[in-house]
Design an enzyme around this catalytic site. Structure first.
Site, PDB file in Angstrom:
ATOM      1  N   LYS A  39      -7.887  -7.073  37.589  1.00  0.00           N
ATOM      2  CA  LYS A  39      -7.104  -7.080  36.339  1.00  0.00           C
ATOM      3  C   LYS A  39      -8.069  -7.108  35.156  1.00  0.00           C
ATOM      4  O   LYS A  39      -8.931  -7.995  35.059  1.00  0.00           O
ATOM      5  CB  LYS A  39      -6.212  -8.320  36.345  1.00  0.00           C
ATOM      6  CG  LYS A  39      -4.885  -8.132  35.674  1.00  0.00           C
ATOM      7  CD  LYS A  39      -4.010  -9.354  35.957  1.00  0.00           C
ATOM      8  CE  LYS A  39      -2.705  -9.276  35.223  1.00  0.00           C
ATOM      9  NZ  LYS A  39      -1.927 -10.506  35.373  1.00  0.00           N
TER      10      LYS A  39
HETATM   11  O1  G3P Z   1       0.589 -12.230  34.353  1.00  0.00           O
HETATM   12  C1  G3P Z   1       0.870 -11.769  33.081  1.00  0.00           C
HETATM   13  C2  G3P Z   1       2.226 -12.128  32.525  1.00  0.00           C
HETATM   14  O2  G3P Z   1       3.222 -11.923  33.476  1.00  0.00           O
HETATM   15  C3  G3P Z   1       2.319 -13.417  31.784  1.00  0.00           C
HETATM   16  O3  G3P Z   1       3.638 -13.870  31.574  1.00  0.00           O
HETATM   17  O4  G3P Z   1       5.270 -15.574  30.842  1.00  0.00           O
HETATM   18  O5  G3P Z   1       2.832 -15.915  30.331  1.00  0.00           O
HETATM   19  O6  G3P Z   1       4.147 -14.189  29.128  1.00  0.00           O
HETATM   20  P1  G3P Z   1       3.986 -14.934  30.413  1.00  0.00           P
END
Ligand code: G3P
Length: 218
Positions: free
Chosen positions: A87
């Site tokens: 990533k």
């Molecule tokens: O892994 C990346 C993403 O899914 C993060 O989610 O909830 O922290 O905005 P969030």
């Protein structure tokens, strides 16, 4: 649409896997820290443990933000397991790193994507996945699903191979809407996946079927 779980929690990964619908896992430095996984050796061992549970793509994020650092770290991560997807953040050196890693046949996931322009760059650089963060876009009063739809459209026009991975999913409707507009993958918290099960008419209907069965067999 493929389902990935967005967590580094092994119990939640096992629970999603046991449901039989899990295709992969995404993690990020915040999710690893939330599980208390720190230090290079522990981080590597944790990715190994995830790869033991799920035989699908597992995204592991680099910490470096310069080209040399990202490709070194990316190649180290890729050596952990054939299912590891590196990533890489959507920054200038990140685009170069995506190009380099894809030329080495290492799978990549371009993260922190918030615009169609960034998604075009990721595809041009050969990313395997692009991760638009729909929940965080909704948080600032824009429409995350609109962005997924726009990227799916552009990738379709140019037949880019990069898969659209709807990330930062916050609820079951985000999953349904992502499917509706053609996302290739949704990476979701376990709560959103389980939320798909819920409908009061299912519960009421089942209760009645079982009650009628009891009456008929009394
Ligand atoms: O892994 C990346 C993403 O899914 C993060 O989610 O909830 O922290 O905005 P969030």
């Amino acid at each position: 649409m493929k389902f990935f779980i967005d967590t580094a929690n092994l119990d939640q990964i096992r629970e999603a896997k046991d449901l039989g619908v899990l295709d992969g896992v995404t993690t990020n430095p915040s999710l690893m820290a939330k599980e208390g996984i720190t230090g290079k050796e522990n981080i590597i061992n944790h990715y190994k443990a995830i790869c033991e549970i799920v035989k699908g793509d597992v995204s592991a994020e680099v910490i470096a933000t310069d080209f040399e650092g990202m490709i070194t770290e990316g190649q180290e991560l890729a050596r952990i397991d054939p299912h590891i997807v590196v990533k890489i953040p959507m920054i200038k050196d990140g685009v170069k790193a995506l190009k380099f890693l894809s030329s080495k046949n290492i799978k990549t996931n371009c993260t922190l994507v918030f615009s169609a322009g960034q998604a075009i760059l990721a595809a041009k650089a050969g990313a395997t996945y692009v991760s638009p963060f729909i929940g965080r876009i909704d948080d600032v009063n824009w429409d995350g699903i609109d962005l997924i739809e726009q990227i799916v459209h552009i990738y379709g026009v140019y037949q880019y191979d990069t898969q659209v991975l709807a990330a930062s999913i916050r609820n079951p409707m985000h999953i349904v809407r992502s499917a509706e507009v053609g996302a290739d993958v949704a990476t979701c918290p376990l709560s959103s996946i389980l939320g798909l099960l819920k409908h009061p008419l299912t519960d009421i209907g089942l209760e009645k079927f079982l009650a009628d069965h009891q009456k008929g067999n009394a």
